[in-house]
Motif scaffolding. Structure first.
Motif, PDB file in Angstrom:
ATOM      1  N   LEU A  51       0.856  -1.295  -0.044  1.00  0.00           N
ATOM      2  CA  LEU A  51      -0.014   0.040  -0.064  1.00  0.00           C
ATOM      3  C   LEU A  51       0.672   1.133  -0.014  1.00  0.00           C
ATOM      4  N   VAL A  52       1.719   1.167   0.825  1.00  0.00           N
ATOM      5  CA  VAL A  52       2.862   2.437   0.761  1.00  0.00           C
ATOM      6  C   VAL A  52       3.718   2.666  -0.416  1.00  0.00           C
ATOM      7  N   ALA A  53       4.203   1.643  -0.846  1.00  0.00           N
ATOM      8  CA  ALA A  53       5.178   1.552  -1.940  1.00  0.00           C
ATOM      9  C   ALA A  53       4.441   1.717  -3.192  1.00  0.00           C
ATOM     10  N   PHE A  54       3.168   1.026  -3.441  1.00  0.00           N
ATOM     11  CA  PHE A  54       2.483   1.110  -4.619  1.00  0.00           C
ATOM     12  C   PHE A  54       1.615   2.508  -4.866  1.00  0.00           C
ATOM     13  N   ASN A  55       0.781   2.697  -3.777  1.00  0.00           N
ATOM     14  CA  ASN A  55      -0.051   3.656  -3.660  1.00  0.00           C
ATOM     15  C   ASN A  55      -1.260   3.368  -4.596  1.00  0.00           C
ATOM     16  N   PRO A  56      -1.924   2.310  -4.502  1.00  0.00           N
ATOM     17  CA  PRO A  56      -3.082   2.097  -5.443  1.00  0.00           C
ATOM     18  C   PRO A  56      -4.228   2.910  -5.570  1.00  0.00           C
ATOM     19  N   ASP A  57      -4.675   3.020  -6.714  1.00  0.00           N
ATOM     20  CA  ASP A  57      -6.161   3.656  -6.864  1.00  0.00           C
ATOM     21  C   ASP A  57      -7.112   2.862  -6.591  1.00  0.00           C
ATOM     22  N   LEU A  58      -6.940   1.663  -6.367  1.00  0.00           N
ATOM     23  CA  LEU A  58      -7.917   0.518  -6.264  1.00  0.00           C
ATOM     24  C   LEU A  58      -7.500  -0.659  -5.815  1.00  0.00           C
ATOM     25  N   ILE A  59      -8.191  -1.281  -4.991  1.00  0.00           N
ATOM     26  CA  ILE A  59      -7.638  -2.717  -4.392  1.00  0.00           C
ATOM     27  C   ILE A  59      -8.722  -3.691  -4.711  1.00  0.00           C
ATOM     28  N   ILE A  60      -8.206  -4.750  -5.339  1.00  0.00           N
ATOM     29  CA  ILE A  60      -8.969  -6.029  -5.435  1.00  0.00           C
ATOM     30  C   ILE A  60      -8.346  -7.319  -4.531  1.00  0.00           C
ATOM     31  N   MET A  61      -9.396  -7.627  -3.636  1.00  0.00           N
ATOM     32  CA  MET A  61      -8.678  -8.660  -2.680  1.00  0.00           C
ATOM     33  C   MET A  61      -9.386  -9.842  -2.476  1.00  0.00           C
ATOM     34  N   ASP A  62      -9.072 -11.011  -2.365  1.00  0.00           N
ATOM     35  CA  ASP A  62      -9.544 -12.330  -2.170  1.00  0.00           C
ATOM     36  C   ASP A  62     -10.233 -11.982  -0.335  1.00  0.00           C
ATOM     37  N   ILE A  63     -11.298 -12.519  -0.043  1.00  0.00           N
ATOM     38  CA  ILE A  63     -11.641 -12.672   1.533  1.00  0.00           C
ATOM     39  C   ILE A  63     -10.875 -13.792   2.065  1.00  0.00           C
ATOM     40  N   CYS A  64     -10.621 -14.884   1.475  1.00  0.00           N
ATOM     41  CA  CYS A  64      -9.999 -16.012   2.061  1.00  0.00           C
ATOM     42  C   CYS A  64      -8.661 -16.079   1.730  1.00  0.00           C
ATOM     43  N   LEU A  65      -7.634 -15.355   2.320  1.00  0.00           N
ATOM     44  CA  LEU A  65      -6.060 -15.286   2.267  1.00  0.00           C
ATOM     45  C   LEU A  65      -5.493 -16.353   2.948  1.00  0.00           C
ATOM     46  N   ASP A  66      -4.055 -16.474   2.891  1.00  0.00           N
ATOM     47  CA  ASP A  66      -3.175 -17.356   3.246  1.00  0.00           C
ATOM     48  C   ASP A  66      -3.421 -17.645   4.786  1.00  0.00           C
ATOM     49  N   ASP A  67      -3.492 -16.406   5.456  1.00  0.00           N
ATOM     50  CA  ASP A  67      -3.567 -16.656   7.200  1.00  0.00           C
ATOM     51  C   ASP A  67      -4.327 -15.217   7.754  1.00  0.00           C
ATOM     52  N   ALA A  68      -5.249 -14.929   6.729  1.00  0.00           N
ATOM     53  CA  ALA A  68      -6.171 -13.593   7.077  1.00  0.00           C
ATOM     54  C   ALA A  68      -7.427 -13.592   6.427  1.00  0.00           C
ATOM     55  N   ILE A  89     -12.167  -0.880  -2.624  1.00  0.00           N
ATOM     56  CA  ILE A  89     -11.781  -1.969  -2.312  1.00  0.00           C
ATOM     57  C   ILE A  89     -12.877  -2.922  -3.029  1.00  0.00           C
ATOM     58  N   ILE A  90     -12.628  -4.001  -3.671  1.00  0.00           N
ATOM     59  CA  ILE A  90     -13.439  -4.814  -4.263  1.00  0.00           C
ATOM     60  C   ILE A  90     -12.880  -6.104  -3.685  1.00  0.00           C
ATOM     61  N   LEU A  91     -13.922  -6.834  -2.876  1.00  0.00           N
ATOM     62  CA  LEU A  91     -13.412  -8.175  -2.522  1.00  0.00           C
ATOM     63  C   LEU A  91     -14.266  -9.130  -3.337  1.00  0.00           C
ATOM     64  N   MET A  92     -13.221 -10.180  -3.400  1.00  0.00           N
ATOM     65  CA  MET A  92     -13.731 -11.507  -4.331  1.00  0.00           C
ATOM     66  C   MET A  92     -13.830 -12.535  -3.422  1.00  0.00           C
TER      67      MET A  92
END
Length: 119
Positions: A42-59, A79-82
């Motif tokens: 988030l800090v390095a890339f500074n996105p305009d939008l995030i697409i994120m899975d709900i079930c991640l590796d450990d979160a 944020i778009i959750l998938m």
């Protein structure tokens, strides 16, 4: 200026597919396959939008989404959750995401949702 999209999923095949799709549409894409890397991205890339899975590796993507939305530094990022959950379960989800899309997703629907949120 091209819009930047951060894609977070632990499914490497899906990450690759979304990178191709979004890059072909002119977006600048950064991929993250581990939840522990999201904050730095988030800090390095500074996105305009995030697409994120709900079930991640450990979160849980919903919890990460809510943390991002509750920070004044990142609250404005859509944020778009998938999720592979059923449509009924999706309608019951409680989080601060701007959109929730079922997996497997229809790419036209995903692109329209992205466009609605950042164009």
């Amino acid at each position: 200026m091209n819009k930047k999209i951060l894609v977070v999923d632990d499914d490497l095949f899906l990450l690759g597919s979304l990178e191709l799709l979004l890059s072909d549409e002119g977006y600048i894409v950064s991929l993250v396959d581990k939840s522990s890397l999201i904050k730095d991205s988030l800090v390095a890339f500074n996105p305009d939008l995030i697409i994120m899975d709900i079930c991640l590796d450990d979160a849980d993507g919903r919890e990460i989404c809510d943390k991002i939305k509750n920070s004044w530094l990142t609250a404005q990022i859509p944020i778009i959750l998938m999720t592979a959950l059923s449509h009924k379960k999706i309608s019951e989800l409680d989080c601060l995401a701007d959109a929730i899309i079922g997996k497997p997703c229809n790419y036209d629907t995903l692109l329209k949702t992205i466009s609605d949120l950042i164009e």
